[in-house]
Design an enzyme around this catalytic site. Structure first.
Site, PDB file in Angstrom:
ATOM      1  N   GLU A 183       2.125  -2.419 -10.556  1.00 23.22           N
ATOM      2  CA  GLU A 183       2.403  -1.897  -9.091  1.00 23.22           C
ATOM      3  C   GLU A 183       1.708  -2.347  -7.870  1.00 23.22           C
ATOM      4  O   GLU A 183       0.462  -2.296  -7.850  1.00 23.22           O
ATOM      5  CB  GLU A 183       1.943  -0.266  -9.182  1.00 23.22           C
ATOM      6  CG  GLU A 183       2.836   0.629  -8.376  1.00 23.22           C
ATOM      7  CD  GLU A 183       2.203   0.738  -6.863  1.00 23.22           C
ATOM      8  OE1 GLU A 183       2.671   0.007  -6.016  1.00 23.22           O
ATOM      9  OE2 GLU A 183       1.212   1.540  -6.734  1.00 23.22           O
TER      10      GLU A 183
ATOM     11  N   CYS B 241       0.459   1.706  -0.414  1.00 27.96           N
ATOM     12  CA  CYS B 241       1.600   0.790  -0.515  1.00 27.96           C
ATOM     13  C   CYS B 241       3.028   1.581   0.142  1.00 27.96           C
ATOM     14  O   CYS B 241       3.922   0.989   0.291  1.00 27.96           O
ATOM     15  CB  CYS B 241       1.855   0.535  -1.982  1.00 27.96           C
ATOM     16  SG  CYS B 241       0.495  -0.543  -2.747  1.00 27.96           S
TER      17      CYS B 241
ATOM     18  N   GLU C 137       2.174  -7.092   4.514  1.00 26.95           N
ATOM     19  CA  GLU C 137       1.660  -5.807   4.540  1.00 26.95           C
ATOM     20  C   GLU C 137      -0.050  -5.737   5.346  1.00 26.95           C
ATOM     21  O   GLU C 137      -0.714  -6.375   4.909  1.00 26.95           O
ATOM     22  CB  GLU C 137       1.226  -5.495   2.962  1.00 26.95           C
ATOM     23  CG  GLU C 137       0.995  -3.944   2.826  1.00 26.95           C
ATOM     24  CD  GLU C 137       0.748  -3.785   1.092  1.00 26.95           C
ATOM     25  OE1 GLU C 137       1.047  -2.514   1.010  1.00 26.95           O
ATOM     26  OE2 GLU C 137       0.472  -4.469   0.341  1.00 26.95           O
TER      27      GLU C 137
END
Length: 479
Positions: free
Chosen positions: A251, A285, A381
């Site tokens: 993940e 996230c 990100e």
């Protein structure tokens, strides 16, 4: 006058232990920038010991009944509730998060998720037995995979630990879990609680850095490696695990698009999106930090979002008016500052864009508009309290830009048009699509992404299945 630092220890085979070679690292409270504890910097001997303990415990735990595993997990959930204030205190020291929000937004879902997997322990099903060849009956067995090496991140240390150990233990596996080197305190406390409930060696915690995690993944004992972390770390884990064909559960990062159409209730959307973007300082996230808004309402939306940002507070954990606390560490603060410092000339900082104070790692809620699809801050990100805004002209362009990044974890669509919402949910290439909301999670539904956001699911029956293997058993009816 110096304050003596608290000493955290590994938990291996039912005992708390220092690193075999005595090495430690300081643990810093990000709300103050000051060290409050030391933790083991575990090496090969510590990893060997933890893996041996987990391997020794595995046959006995594997052979427990689902009802016994369910009972243990329910006891763990009850114990977490009973000791919630201790867990909150450890987590707040770990992360600098607001105390009230940690109490209301993390403890209840954690406990619920453990109880969900307690129920899942009794749902180990295969397809029905049958005769697919004359004289032979086939049966499907679903079994635990074995020892699981798990690495949790620093953004939600407690909750991500739950997402790791609960399905693994429920399925009959044993666990060696490594918290982030910046946030070990709450996981070590969890070890104390869990260790009083399950047999020795079922749940082990070793502290350390990325080298410790590498040693865990490279070790020949685990049958599975599971990590929540950066894309870089996930690639390294996958490469390492490939050498002996370990199962891998990843993940990784996200860059969630938030697609706002012209028929949206702007006030409600701004309120919900700003919370979903700034909660936990954007260190999520799935955070709602990449907004694409229809050109006809762009200016009004940006103005309202900038106002919401200016009214959103960050500050110390005991301040009841703050939405989020500090960034986790100085490197993360530097990363967020770097994105803003490198903004292209066409970008506009509508709110924030600066550090708050000089104590701890706080950063102001930020809004950046005027961006292009190819800009660094759109493609990569940030993992901070920064919401970007782009203007799109039609549905086709919205889909193209939303999907036009390497991540594919989560997304949301904001519209009153049901047909458009359904079209978008089909076209968006993300593991989750929220409609007129962003960020709610429930234990019953899967969480996990596509592309560079990784593979495998957390939560839900799908997440439980990831910690099992399938065996075909065929028997002769003539024997």
């Amino acid at each position: 006058m110096s304050t003596e630092l608290r000493r955290l220890r590994n938990y291996i085979g039912g005992e708390f232990k220092d690193a075999a070679d005595g090495r430690t690292t300081e643990v810093v409270n990000p709300a103050t920038g000051e060290a409050y504890a030391t933790a083991p910097l575990s090496g090969q001997a510590d990893v060997d010991a933890a893996m041996a303990a987990a391997a020794e415990a595995f046959p006995g735990w594997r052979d427990t009944t689902p009802a016994e595993r369910q009972k243990a997990l329910l006891k763990i959930a009850d114990a977490f509730e009973e000791r919630a204030e201790e867990l909150i205190a450890a987590e707040v020291e770990n992360t600098g998060k607001p105390i009230g929000l940690t109490r209301s937004e993390e403890i209840p879902p954690m406990v619920d998720q453990i109880r969900f997997f307690a129920g899942a322990a009794r749902m180990l099903e295969g397809r029905s037995a049958g005769e697919y060849m004359e004289g032979l009956t086939s049966i499907v067995r679903r079994e635990p995979v074995g020892v699981c090496a798990q690495v949790a991140p620093w953004n939600y240390p407690m909750m991500m630990a739950v997402w790791k150990f609960a399905p693994a233990i429920a399925a009959g596996n044993t666990v060696v879990l490594k918290p982030s080197d910046t946030t070990p305190a709450s996981t070590v406390l969890m070890a104390e609680i869990i260790g009083s409930i399950v047999p020795k060696g079922v749940f082990n915690v070793i502290c350390g850095d990325r080298d410790t995690g590498r040693l865990m993944v490279e070790h020949d004992t685990p049958a599975m490696a599971s990590i929540t972390g950066s894309v870089r770390a996930g690639i390294q884990v996958a490469e390492s695990a490939a050498k002996d064909v370990k199962r891998v559960h990843l993940e990784l990062g996200g860059k969630a698009p938030v697609v706002v159409f012209e028929d949206t209730d702007i006030a409600k959307a701004v309120e919900d999106i700003s919370v979903a973007g700034y909660f936990n300082a954007g260190q999520d996230c799935t955070a709602a930090t990449r907004v694409l808004v229809h050109e006809s309402i762009h200016d009004e939306f940006v103005s309202a979002l900038a106002k919401a940002a200016s009214e959103t507070k960050t500050g110390q954990p005991d301040d009841e008016d703050v939405l989020f606390g500090p960034l986790n560490n100085p490197n993360q603060l530097k990363q967020v500052e770097g994105f803003i410092d490198r903004l292209p000339a066409h970008a506009r900082v509508e709110a924030g864009g600066k550090r708050v104070g000089d104590k701890g790692y706080f950063y102001a809620p930020t809004v950046v508009s005027g961006l292009k699809q190819t800009d660094e801050i759109i493609q990569n990100e940030v993992f901070g309290p920064v919401i970007t805004v782009q203007s799109f002209s039609d549905e086709e362009q919205a889909v193209e830009w939303a999907n036009g990044v390497e991540y594919a974890l989560a997304s949301s669509v904001w519209t009153k048009d049901h047909g458009r919402a359904m079209r978008m949910s089909k076209k968006l290439d993300f593991g989750c699509v929220w409609i007129n909301t962003h960020i709610p999670l429930v234990a019953e539904m899967p969480h996990g992404g596509f592309k560079k956001s990784g593979y495998g699911k957390d939560l839900s029956g799908y997440g439980f299945d990831d910690y099992t293997r399938i065996k075909h058993v065929m028997t002769s009816l003539d024997a």
